[in-house]
Design a protein around this motif. Structure first.
Motif, short mmCIF file in Angstrom:
data_model
loop_
_atom_site.label_atom_id
_atom_site.label_comp_id
_atom_site.label_asym_id
_atom_site.label_seq_id
_atom_site.Cartn_x
_atom_site.Cartn_y
_atom_site.Cartn_z
N GLU A 1 0.85 -1.19 0.00
CA GLU A 1 0.00 0.00 0.00
C GLU A 1 0.88 1.24 0.00
OE1 GLU A 1 -2.41 -0.56 3.45
OE2 GLU A 1 -0.95 0.33 4.81
N GLU A 2 0.25 2.38 -0.17
CA GLU A 2 0.97 3.65 -0.10
C GLU A 2 0.78 4.25 1.29
OE1 GLU A 2 -0.66 6.64 -2.67
OE2 GLU A 2 -2.73 6.08 -2.23
N ASP A 3 1.79 4.97 1.76
CA ASP A 3 1.69 5.64 3.05
C ASP A 3 0.85 6.90 2.93
OD1 ASP A 3 2.12 6.05 5.74
OD2 ASP A 3 4.29 5.93 5.61
N ALA A 4 0.34 7.36 4.04
CA ALA A 4 -0.33 8.65 4.09
C ALA A 4 0.70 9.73 4.41
CB ALA A 4 -1.42 8.62 5.15
N GLY A 5 0.27 10.98 4.45
CA GLY A 5 1.17 12.06 4.85
C GLY A 5 1.38 12.03 6.36
N LYS A 6 1.86 13.12 6.90
CA LYS A 6 2.18 13.16 8.33
C LYS A 6 1.59 14.42 8.95
CE LYS A 6 6.15 13.18 11.50
NZ LYS A 6 7.63 13.21 11.57
N LEU A 7 0.90 14.26 10.06
CA LEU A 7 0.42 15.40 10.82
C LEU A 7 1.52 15.86 11.79
CD1 LEU A 7 -3.25 14.38 11.69
CD2 LEU A 7 -2.48 15.99 9.95
N VAL A 8 1.82 17.15 11.76
CA VAL A 8 2.83 17.72 12.65
C VAL A 8 2.08 18.50 13.73
CG1 VAL A 8 4.89 19.16 12.81
CG2 VAL A 8 4.42 17.89 10.70
N HIS A 9 2.07 17.97 14.94
CA HIS A 9 1.26 18.53 16.01
C HIS A 9 1.97 19.69 16.70
CE1 HIS A 9 -1.17 15.05 15.34
NE2 HIS A 9 -0.24 14.21 15.78
N SER A 10 1.18 20.66 17.14
CA SER A 10 1.75 21.81 17.84
C SER A 10 2.20 21.45 19.25
CB SER A 10 0.72 22.95 17.91
OG SER A 10 -0.42 22.55 18.67
N GLY A 11 1.58 20.43 19.83
CA GLY A 11 1.95 19.99 21.17
C GLY A 11 2.70 18.67 21.14
N ALA A 12 2.80 18.04 22.30
CA ALA A 12 3.56 16.80 22.41
C ALA A 12 2.86 15.63 21.75
CB ALA A 12 3.83 16.49 23.88
N THR B 1 -2.93 16.60 23.02
CA THR B 1 -2.56 17.80 23.78
C THR B 1 -2.25 18.99 22.88
OG1 THR B 1 -0.23 17.09 23.84
CG2 THR B 1 -1.65 16.40 25.67
N SER B 2 -2.61 18.90 21.59
CA SER B 2 -2.27 19.95 20.62
C SER B 2 -3.44 20.87 20.34
CB SER B 2 -1.78 19.31 19.31
OG SER B 2 -0.60 18.58 19.51
N ASP B 3 -3.13 22.16 20.12
CA ASP B 3 -4.14 23.13 19.72
C ASP B 3 -4.41 23.07 18.22
OD1 ASP B 3 -4.48 24.16 22.30
OD2 ASP B 3 -2.72 25.46 22.05
N PHE B 4 -3.37 22.70 17.44
CA PHE B 4 -3.55 22.57 16.00
C PHE B 4 -2.49 21.62 15.45
CE2 PHE B 4 -0.43 25.95 16.45
CZ PHE B 4 0.50 25.66 15.47
N SER B 5 -2.70 21.17 14.22
CA SER B 5 -1.74 20.31 13.53
C SER B 5 -1.56 20.80 12.10
CB SER B 5 -2.22 18.85 13.53
OG SER B 5 -2.36 18.34 14.84
N ALA B 6 -0.34 20.74 11.59
CA ALA B 6 -0.04 21.04 10.19
C ALA B 6 0.15 19.73 9.45
CB ALA B 6 1.21 21.91 10.09
N VAL B 7 0.09 19.77 8.10
CA VAL B 7 0.19 18.56 7.30
C VAL B 7 1.41 18.63 6.39
CG1 VAL B 7 -1.01 16.97 5.77
CG2 VAL B 7 -2.33 18.42 7.29
N ASP B 8 2.23 17.57 6.42
CA ASP B 8 3.37 17.42 5.52
C ASP B 8 3.10 16.20 4.64
OD1 ASP B 8 5.78 17.17 4.22
OD2 ASP B 8 6.97 16.76 6.03
N TYR B 9 3.01 16.41 3.32
CA TYR B 9 2.68 15.32 2.40
C TYR B 9 3.91 14.65 1.79
CZ TYR B 9 -2.24 16.63 2.61
OH TYR B 9 -3.52 16.88 3.03
N ASN B 10 5.11 14.95 2.29
CA ASN B 10 6.31 14.30 1.74
C ASN B 10 6.22 12.77 1.82
OD1 ASN B 10 7.57 16.63 0.98
ND2 ASN B 10 9.02 16.68 2.68
N ARG B 11 5.61 12.27 2.88
CA ARG B 11 5.53 10.82 3.07
C ARG B 11 4.37 10.19 2.29
NH1 ARG B 11 5.05 8.90 9.20
NH2 ARG B 11 2.83 9.09 8.75
N ALA B 12 3.44 11.01 1.82
CA ALA B 12 2.28 10.49 1.09
C ALA B 12 2.75 9.77 -0.17
CB ALA B 12 1.34 11.62 0.71
N GLY B 13 2.35 8.52 -0.32
CA GLY B 13 2.73 7.75 -1.50
C GLY B 13 3.98 6.93 -1.35
N VAL B 14 4.67 7.02 -0.20
CA VAL B 14 5.84 6.17 0.03
C VAL B 14 5.36 4.72 0.11
CG1 VAL B 14 7.61 5.54 1.74
CG2 VAL B 14 7.23 7.94 1.14
#
Length: 312
Positions: free
Chosen positions: A125-136, A140-153
């Motif tokens: 299968e292909e991997d999904a992207g990665k959520l980068v959390h603001s907290g630990a 415990t996070s207020d928001f998360s950003a998305v990095d799609y570099n891993r998507a499709g690995v």
């Protein structure tokens, strides 16, 4: 108090050491700036068509043979439909109905005793992207950003039988899998980089019972220590629920390493919730006998065989 038997099955995801992604030519190199190893295919842009990475298939075939699986001559991809921010297409290209390999096994040694752990299936299968959390952590996070570099690995998912009965057995199995992935050269096994991670399905049942209890799935365990601690915590959590007269709920949970606890994420999905259907943009894979024989001839000496040779 009732005595309980622990039942554990693992779903291990291993990123394959290809230079390009599963269905496009983007780099799989770890550590690039966010959203730089992407293209219309792995970003799920309308009209972009996938093309199978042949080396992904060869690596999956090699590892499946190493862990004693039956190679399926006819294999195909399916769409696994769900919505999550790190899944750009809102579906994942995976294998559900006809995976590349079935019915394997690995032998593990715990406390001087050897135990055989069955492998139900291996699929690509292909991997999904990665959520980068603001907290630990996500909880415990207020928001998360998305990095799609891993998507499709490209990944292989190795699904075990529910044959493990302790956290120690689960760790031994995971360590053996990692050694085989590294020996065969298909995955670097760097758990700290997410190259290998695990979902653990855990349930308990009264000693002597025939029927398994209700299971909880702990997602994305990325170290041997986290796997052991999460299983031990989850077993005790489920025991407390049953001893208090309650019922364990089938659900997906997340492990918080800092707090040493699992937390509920969502109710556990079943296969029909993903609305699997055949991937219309990819042709089936036909694995001829000659391809299997070539892969067998290229297998290195595996850990168990090397250990036996050196000890004799």
């Amino acid at each position: 108090m009732t005595e309980y038997t622990t039942v554990i099955g693992l779903e291990v995801h291993a990123e394959l050491k290809t230079k390009t992604k599963a269905f496009c030519s983007c780099s799989t190199e770890f550590g690039g700036a966010p959203n730089t190893h992407v293209c219309p295919v792995c970003l799920g842009m309308p009209g972009a068509l996938p093309v199978i990475n042949k080396q992904m298939v060869e690596f999956a075939l090699r590892f499946a043979l190493a862990v004693n699986c039956e190679i399926q001559r006819y294999s195909k991809f399916d769409r696994k439909n769900y919505y999550y921010p790190d899944l750009a297409k809102a579906y994942q290209i995976s294998q559900f109905y006809q995976p590349i390999a079935l019915k394997g096994h690995l032998d593990v040694n715990v406390d001087g005793k050897t135990k055989r752990i069955g492998i139900t299936r291996i699929h690509m299968e292909e991997d999904a992207g990665k959520l980068v959390h603001s907290g630990a952590s996500i909880s415990t996070s207020d928001f998360s950003a998305v990095d799609y570099n891993r998507a499709g690995v490209p990944l292989i998912e190795i699904v075990s039988e529910p044959d493990m009965r302790s956290a120690a057995e689960a760790r031994a199995y995971m360590e053996k899998l990692r050694a085989y992935l590294q020996y065969t050269g298909v995955c670097d096994g760097k758990m700290q980089e997410g190259s290998m991670r695990c979902d653990a399905n855990i349930s308990i049942m009264p000693v002597g019972a025939k029927e398994f209890g209700t299971r909880a799935e702990i997602k994305n365990l990325n170290s041997f220590k986290a796997l052991e601690r999460a299983i031990e915590y989850e077993v005790e959590r489920q025991k407390e629920i049953l001893e208090d007269g309650g019922h364990v709920v089938q659900e997906t949970r997340t492990w918080d390493d800092a707090q040493g606890m699992t937390f509920s994420m969502r109710s556990k999905e079943e296969a029909h919730d993903y609305r699997y259907f055949p991937e219309p943009d990819l042709a089936p894979i036909i694995i001829e006998k000659e391809w299997v024989e070539k892969a067998k001839s290229e297998l290195p000496e595996l850990p168990d065989a090397r250990k036996a040779r050196l000890m004799n």
